[in-house]
Design a protein around this motif. Sequence first.
Motif, PDB file in Angstrom:
ATOM      1  N   TRP A 192      28.552  38.384  40.677  1.00 52.14           N
ATOM      2  CA  TRP A 192      29.343  37.857  41.798  1.00 52.14           C
ATOM      3  C   TRP A 192      30.551  37.407  40.811  1.00 52.14           C
ATOM      4  O   TRP A 192      31.895  37.784  40.802  1.00 52.14           O
ATOM      5  CB  TRP A 192      28.941  37.055  42.777  1.00 52.14           C
ATOM      6  CG  TRP A 192      29.979  36.915  43.901  1.00 52.14           C
ATOM      7  CD1 TRP A 192      31.114  36.187  43.948  1.00 52.14           C
ATOM      8  CD2 TRP A 192      30.161  37.699  45.260  1.00 52.14           C
ATOM      9  NE1 TRP A 192      31.971  36.267  44.882  1.00 52.14           N
ATOM     10  CE2 TRP A 192      31.128  37.223  45.862  1.00 52.14           C
ATOM     11  CE3 TRP A 192      29.101  38.488  45.864  1.00 52.14           C
ATOM     12  CZ2 TRP A 192      31.596  37.440  47.047  1.00 52.14           C
ATOM     13  CZ3 TRP A 192      29.497  38.702  47.071  1.00 52.14           C
ATOM     14  CH2 TRP A 192      30.615  38.255  47.908  1.00 52.14           C
ATOM     15  N   SER A 214      37.644  42.578  41.954  1.00 52.13           N
ATOM     16  CA  SER A 214      36.868  43.394  43.129  1.00 52.13           C
ATOM     17  C   SER A 214      37.480  43.179  44.403  1.00 52.13           C
ATOM     18  O   SER A 214      38.284  42.235  44.626  1.00 52.13           O
ATOM     19  CB  SER A 214      35.494  43.230  42.984  1.00 52.13           C
ATOM     20  OG  SER A 214      34.692  43.288  41.901  1.00 52.13           O
ATOM     21  N   LEU A 226      30.889  42.701  47.241  1.00 52.10           N
ATOM     22  CA  LEU A 226      32.183  42.981  46.342  1.00 52.10           C
ATOM     23  C   LEU A 226      32.161  44.550  46.045  1.00 52.10           C
ATOM     24  O   LEU A 226      31.006  45.078  46.002  1.00 52.10           O
ATOM     25  CB  LEU A 226      32.209  42.017  44.914  1.00 52.10           C
ATOM     26  CG  LEU A 226      32.305  40.890  44.967  1.00 52.10           C
ATOM     27  CD1 LEU A 226      31.992  40.368  43.611  1.00 52.10           C
ATOM     28  CD2 LEU A 226      33.460  40.048  45.615  1.00 52.10           C
ATOM     29  N   ALA A 227      33.214  45.102  46.377  1.00 50.17           N
ATOM     30  CA  ALA A 227      33.415  46.524  46.075  1.00 50.17           C
ATOM     31  C   ALA A 227      34.729  46.793  45.212  1.00 50.17           C
ATOM     32  O   ALA A 227      35.374  45.965  44.800  1.00 50.17           O
ATOM     33  CB  ALA A 227      33.811  47.122  47.270  1.00 50.17           C
ATOM     34  N   VAL A 228      34.305  48.051  44.540  1.00 53.32           N
ATOM     35  CA  VAL A 228      35.387  48.443  43.446  1.00 53.32           C
ATOM     36  C   VAL A 228      36.642  49.017  44.159  1.00 53.32           C
ATOM     37  O   VAL A 228      36.225  50.140  44.948  1.00 53.32           O
ATOM     38  CB  VAL A 228      34.614  49.514  42.522  1.00 53.32           C
ATOM     39  CG1 VAL A 228      35.604  49.934  41.655  1.00 53.32           C
ATOM     40  CG2 VAL A 228      33.350  49.014  41.538  1.00 53.32           C
ATOM     41  N   ARG A 229      37.661  48.573  43.795  1.00 53.12           N
ATOM     42  CA  ARG A 229      38.912  49.150  44.411  1.00 53.12           C
ATOM     43  C   ARG A 229      38.892  50.678  44.239  1.00 53.12           C
ATOM     44  O   ARG A 229      39.040  51.014  42.783  1.00 53.12           O
ATOM     45  CB  ARG A 229      40.245  48.427  44.274  1.00 53.12           C
ATOM     46  CG  ARG A 229      41.534  48.890  44.875  1.00 53.12           C
ATOM     47  CD  ARG A 229      42.453  47.952  44.628  1.00 53.12           C
ATOM     48  NE  ARG A 229      43.688  48.706  44.995  1.00 53.12           N
ATOM     49  CZ  ARG A 229      44.861  47.922  45.178  1.00 53.12           C
ATOM     50  NH1 ARG A 229      45.043  46.642  44.989  1.00 53.12           N
ATOM     51  NH2 ARG A 229      46.076  48.448  45.617  1.00 53.12           N
ATOM     52  N   LEU A 272      32.487  39.405  38.355  1.00 49.23           N
ATOM     53  CA  LEU A 272      33.284  40.954  39.094  1.00 49.23           C
ATOM     54  C   LEU A 272      34.249  40.137  40.050  1.00 49.23           C
ATOM     55  O   LEU A 272      35.247  41.089  40.338  1.00 49.23           O
ATOM     56  CB  LEU A 272      32.402  41.829  39.530  1.00 49.23           C
ATOM     57  CG  LEU A 272      31.340  42.438  38.712  1.00 49.23           C
ATOM     58  CD1 LEU A 272      30.272  43.252  39.716  1.00 49.23           C
ATOM     59  CD2 LEU A 272      31.899  43.147  37.746  1.00 49.23           C
TER      60      LEU A 272
END
Length: 248
Positions: free
Chosen positions: A10, A17, A89-92, A13
């Motif tokens: 976390w 993220s 968390l997600a990748v844009r 990233l």
Amino acid sequence: MTGPDPVSLWHRLADASVLLDGFHALKHAVRFGARVPVAVAVDRAAALALAEELAPDVRDTLDALLTQVPESVYTSLVPRPHPTAVAALAVRPPRADHLDRLAHAPRTAPVVVLDNPRNLGNAGAVIRLAAGFGATGVVTTGTLDPWHPTVVRGGAGLHFATAVERLTVAELPPGPVFALDPEGDDIRAVKLPDDAVLAFGSERSGLSPELRARADHLVALPMRPQVSSYNLATSVAMTLYHWSLGGS
């Protein structure tokens, strides 16, 4: 769940993220194809039970993603704890992909433009509406970041269901611009085409001079005399509903 320590991952990233704040944001992001490298919950079993009840289509994916962490760890990772005590968390999505989607011709649904919006929660609510109506995307002009964590929270993770970008007025996607303005034609007498660019000014100052100059049509929502304005999200909802009816 085995693999890298979720807290270390976390922290590594977080800066690059998208924060998915709460169960529903995570649910929607997963449903619409977001890449989620880390997800945590204070009560993993409760989160999976919620998925079983409300989103069985993503339950197995969440089962593979979620790691249980102590409440103290969870609260250290998020700026404002969510009642569901779930975060990820997600990748844009790549900006180029969204720009291609916004500019694609022929479009089958409008693009919503928020001209210099000020309120993060309102912007999130508009993105949620746009996703629900199947709009091509939401564009903001000005300084507000449409991917700010508060906007993503207000949008319940539905940024991943539509194209969301910040552009200048000069960079707006092609298509006839229908700008909402109290002095415009009554929207009930206007047909909004599928490739329309629907522009909304801020509640305080209305349309910017640049956006007004770019507009092909000014349209107005019906409003009782002496009522000064609608909430931004309400205006967008009314306009998209009128478009969805397919006629004037």
